[in-house]
Design a protein around this motif. Structure first.
Motif, PDB file in Angstrom:
ATOM      1  N   TYR A  61      24.757  12.512  16.047  1.00 35.18           N
ATOM      2  CA  TYR A  61      24.784  13.346  14.830  1.00 35.18           C
ATOM      3  C   TYR A  61      24.594  12.432  13.624  1.00 35.18           C
ATOM      4  CZ  TYR A  61      26.798  16.772  18.031  1.00 35.18           C
ATOM      5  OH  TYR A  61      27.012  17.612  19.091  1.00 35.18           O
ATOM      6  N   ASN A  62      23.373  11.892  13.515  1.00 32.22           N
ATOM      7  CA  ASN A  62      23.176  10.838  12.517  1.00 32.22           C
ATOM      8  C   ASN A  62      22.322  11.263  11.318  1.00 32.22           C
ATOM      9  OD1 ASN A  62      20.752  10.834  13.805  1.00 32.22           O
ATOM     10  ND2 ASN A  62      20.773   8.682  14.406  1.00 32.22           N
ATOM     11  N   SER A  63      22.292  12.560  11.078  1.00 33.65           N
ATOM     12  CA  SER A  63      21.899  13.154   9.779  1.00 33.65           C
ATOM     13  C   SER A  63      20.418  13.099   9.399  1.00 33.65           C
ATOM     14  CB  SER A  63      22.714  12.550   8.618  1.00 33.65           C
ATOM     15  OG  SER A  63      24.083  12.736   8.831  1.00 33.65           O
ATOM     16  N   THR A  76       0.831  -1.217   0.000  1.00 30.79           N
ATOM     17  CA  THR A  76       0.000   0.000   0.000  1.00 30.79           C
ATOM     18  C   THR A  76       0.865   1.267   0.000  1.00 30.79           C
ATOM     19  OG1 THR A  76      -0.090  -0.236   2.377  1.00 30.79           O
ATOM     20  CG2 THR A  76      -2.018  -0.980   1.161  1.00 30.79           C
ATOM     21  N   ILE A  77       0.284   2.317  -0.560  1.00 28.67           N
ATOM     22  CA  ILE A  77       0.945   3.624  -0.537  1.00 28.67           C
ATOM     23  C   ILE A  77       0.844   4.176   0.886  1.00 28.67           C
ATOM     24  CG2 ILE A  77       0.893   5.995  -1.424  1.00 28.67           C
ATOM     25  CD1 ILE A  77       1.691   4.059  -3.588  1.00 28.67           C
ATOM     26  N   GLU A  78       1.993   4.533   1.435  1.00 27.84           N
ATOM     27  CA  GLU A  78       2.039   5.074   2.801  1.00 27.84           C
ATOM     28  C   GLU A  78       2.692   6.455   2.777  1.00 27.84           C
ATOM     29  OE1 GLU A  78       2.878   1.199   5.643  1.00 27.84           O
ATOM     30  OE2 GLU A  78       4.570   2.271   4.805  1.00 27.84           O
ATOM     31  N   ARG A  79       2.521   7.156   3.902  1.00 32.02           N
ATOM     32  CA  ARG A  79       3.282   8.391   4.132  1.00 32.02           C
ATOM     33  C   ARG A  79       4.136   8.209   5.367  1.00 32.02           C
ATOM     34  NH1 ARG A  79      -1.397  12.957   3.523  1.00 32.02           N
ATOM     35  NH2 ARG A  79      -1.951  12.436   1.393  1.00 32.02           N
ATOM     36  N   THR A  80       5.330   8.793   5.318  1.00 31.24           N
ATOM     37  CA  THR A  80       6.183   8.779   6.491  1.00 31.24           C
ATOM     38  C   THR A  80       6.759  10.171   6.695  1.00 31.24           C
ATOM     39  OG1 THR A  80       7.915   7.527   7.636  1.00 31.24           O
ATOM     40  CG2 THR A  80       8.337   8.063   5.317  1.00 31.24           C
ATOM     41  N   PHE A  81       7.297  10.383   7.895  1.00 32.65           N
ATOM     42  CA  PHE A  81       7.853  11.693   8.234  1.00 32.65           C
ATOM     43  C   PHE A  81       9.373  11.591   8.289  1.00 32.65           C
ATOM     44  CE2 PHE A  81       9.423  14.654  11.465  1.00 32.65           C
ATOM     45  CZ  PHE A  81       9.067  15.840  10.857  1.00 32.65           C
ATOM     46  N   SER A  82      10.045  12.591   7.750  1.00 29.42           N
ATOM     47  CA  SER A  82      11.501  12.583   7.644  1.00 29.42           C
ATOM     48  C   SER A  82      12.079  13.919   8.089  1.00 29.42           C
ATOM     49  CB  SER A  82      11.844  12.313   6.167  1.00 29.42           C
ATOM     50  OG  SER A  82      13.073  12.867   5.797  1.00 29.42           O
ATOM     51  N   ILE A  83      13.251  13.870   8.713  1.00 25.64           N
ATOM     52  CA  ILE A  83      13.998  15.102   9.039  1.00 25.64           C
ATOM     53  C   ILE A  83      15.401  14.994   8.460  1.00 25.64           C
ATOM     54  CG2 ILE A  83      14.917  16.611  10.841  1.00 25.64           C
ATOM     55  CD1 ILE A  83      12.827  15.575  12.770  1.00 25.64           C
ATOM     56  N   VAL A  84      15.868  16.069   7.819  1.00 30.39           N
ATOM     57  CA  VAL A  84      17.303  16.242   7.564  1.00 30.39           C
ATOM     58  C   VAL A  84      17.800  17.047   8.761  1.00 30.39           C
ATOM     59  CG1 VAL A  84      19.077  17.193   6.049  1.00 30.39           C
ATOM     60  CG2 VAL A  84      17.003  16.188   5.046  1.00 30.39           C
ATOM     61  N   GLY A 119      20.376  18.677  -0.666  1.00 30.18           N
ATOM     62  CA  GLY A 119      20.137  18.196  -2.032  1.00 30.18           C
ATOM     63  C   GLY A 119      20.575  16.759  -2.223  1.00 30.18           C
ATOM     64  N   THR A 120      21.720  16.421  -1.666  1.00 31.79           N
ATOM     65  CA  THR A 120      22.231  15.051  -1.765  1.00 31.79           C
ATOM     66  C   THR A 120      21.243  14.067  -1.148  1.00 31.79           C
ATOM     67  OG1 THR A 120      24.482  15.879  -1.615  1.00 31.79           O
ATOM     68  CG2 THR A 120      24.163  13.551  -1.080  1.00 31.79           C
ATOM     69  N   LEU A 121      20.723  14.413   0.035  1.00 34.55           N
ATOM     70  CA  LEU A 121      19.793  13.502   0.718  1.00 34.55           C
ATOM     71  C   LEU A 121      18.459  13.439  -0.006  1.00 34.55           C
ATOM     72  CD1 LEU A 121      20.835  14.412   4.357  1.00 34.55           C
ATOM     73  CD2 LEU A 121      21.166  12.204   3.236  1.00 34.55           C
ATOM     74  N   TYR A 122      17.984  14.571  -0.526  1.00 36.11           N
ATOM     75  CA  TYR A 122      16.735  14.558  -1.307  1.00 36.11           C
ATOM     76  C   TYR A 122      16.901  13.677  -2.552  1.00 36.11           C
ATOM     77  CZ  TYR A 122      14.030  18.159   1.228  1.00 36.11           C
ATOM     78  OH  TYR A 122      13.284  18.851   2.161  1.00 36.11           O
ATOM     79  N   GLN A 123      18.058  13.762  -3.183  1.00 26.33           N
ATOM     80  CA  GLN A 123      18.315  12.934  -4.367  1.00 26.33           C
ATOM     81  C   GLN A 123      18.270  11.451  -4.008  1.00 26.33           C
ATOM     82  OE1 GLN A 123      19.161  13.847  -7.741  1.00 26.33           O
ATOM     83  NE2 GLN A 123      18.739  11.664  -7.883  1.00 26.33           N
ATOM     84  N   ARG A 124      18.859  11.115  -2.877  1.00 28.02           N
ATOM     85  CA  ARG A 124      18.866   9.708  -2.444  1.00 28.02           C
ATOM     86  C   ARG A 124      17.444   9.240  -2.106  1.00 28.02           C
ATOM     87  NH1 ARG A 124      24.020   7.832  -0.423  1.00 28.02           N
ATOM     88  NH2 ARG A 124      22.822   6.019   0.269  1.00 28.02           N
TER      89      ARG A 124
END
Ligand code: IDP
Length: 142
Positions: free
Chosen positions: A113-115, A2-10, A21-26
């Motif tokens: 400090y795990n990004s 199923t299509i889900e949503r999750t929450f992310s922090i840089v 930008g690097t993390l968004y690309q990944r």
């Protein structure tokens, strides 16, 4: 699946090192879509509330200090099995234990400090998304 949503922090360490930008690309390359995003500088109260489940743990005060030390990017990610997919992309909390090729193996500096952050369950995803975004700030594809 199923299509889900999750929450992310840089997190602040990654913003400071110019890695947004690097993390968004990944994230996008892993098949996840960013359907909401903004830059914030958390207050102590916001950080304490977000990490309330860790209150009382020995690292709580330094975690709050770290998360308020500079700006962060917060995102809602959408995709098939997004919650586990993004947890797998991030790798384990401790970069020394994170699998090769994961975001934390590649970019984290230490256990603290795990990004990156990602929700660990559907319940957390719902709570964390609502903590930072209103419904009209989220732009799903379908
Ligand atoms: P997670 O981010 O992988 O879900 P949690 O156990 O929920 O890991 O911890 C939240 C955050 O608190 C971690 O991402 C990390 O930044 C920090 N943290 C967790 N455990 C420790 C520790 O033992 N020392 C220092 N910081 C920690």
């Amino acid at each position: 699946m199923t299509i889900e949503r999750t929450f992310s922090i840089v997190k602040p360490d990654a913003v400071e090192r110019n890695l947004i930008g690097t993390l968004y690309q990944r994230i996008e390359s892993a098949g996840l879509r960013i359907v909401a995003a903004k830059m914030l500088h958390l207050s102590k109260e916001q950080a304490e509330g977000f990490y309330a489940e860790h209150q009382g743990k020995p690292f709580f005060a330094s975690l709050v200090e770290f998360m308020t030390s500079g700006p962060i990017m917060v995102q809602v990610l959408e995709g098939e099995g997004a919650i586990n997919r993004y947890r797998e992309l991030m790798g384990k909390t401790n970069p020394e234990e994170a699998a090769c090729g994961t975001l934390r193996a590649d970019y984290a500096e230490s256990m603290q400090y795990n990004s990156v952050h990602g929700s660990d369950s559907p319940g957390s995803a719902e709570r964390e998304i609502a903590y930072f975004f209103t419904a009209d700030e989220i732009h799903p594809r379908c």
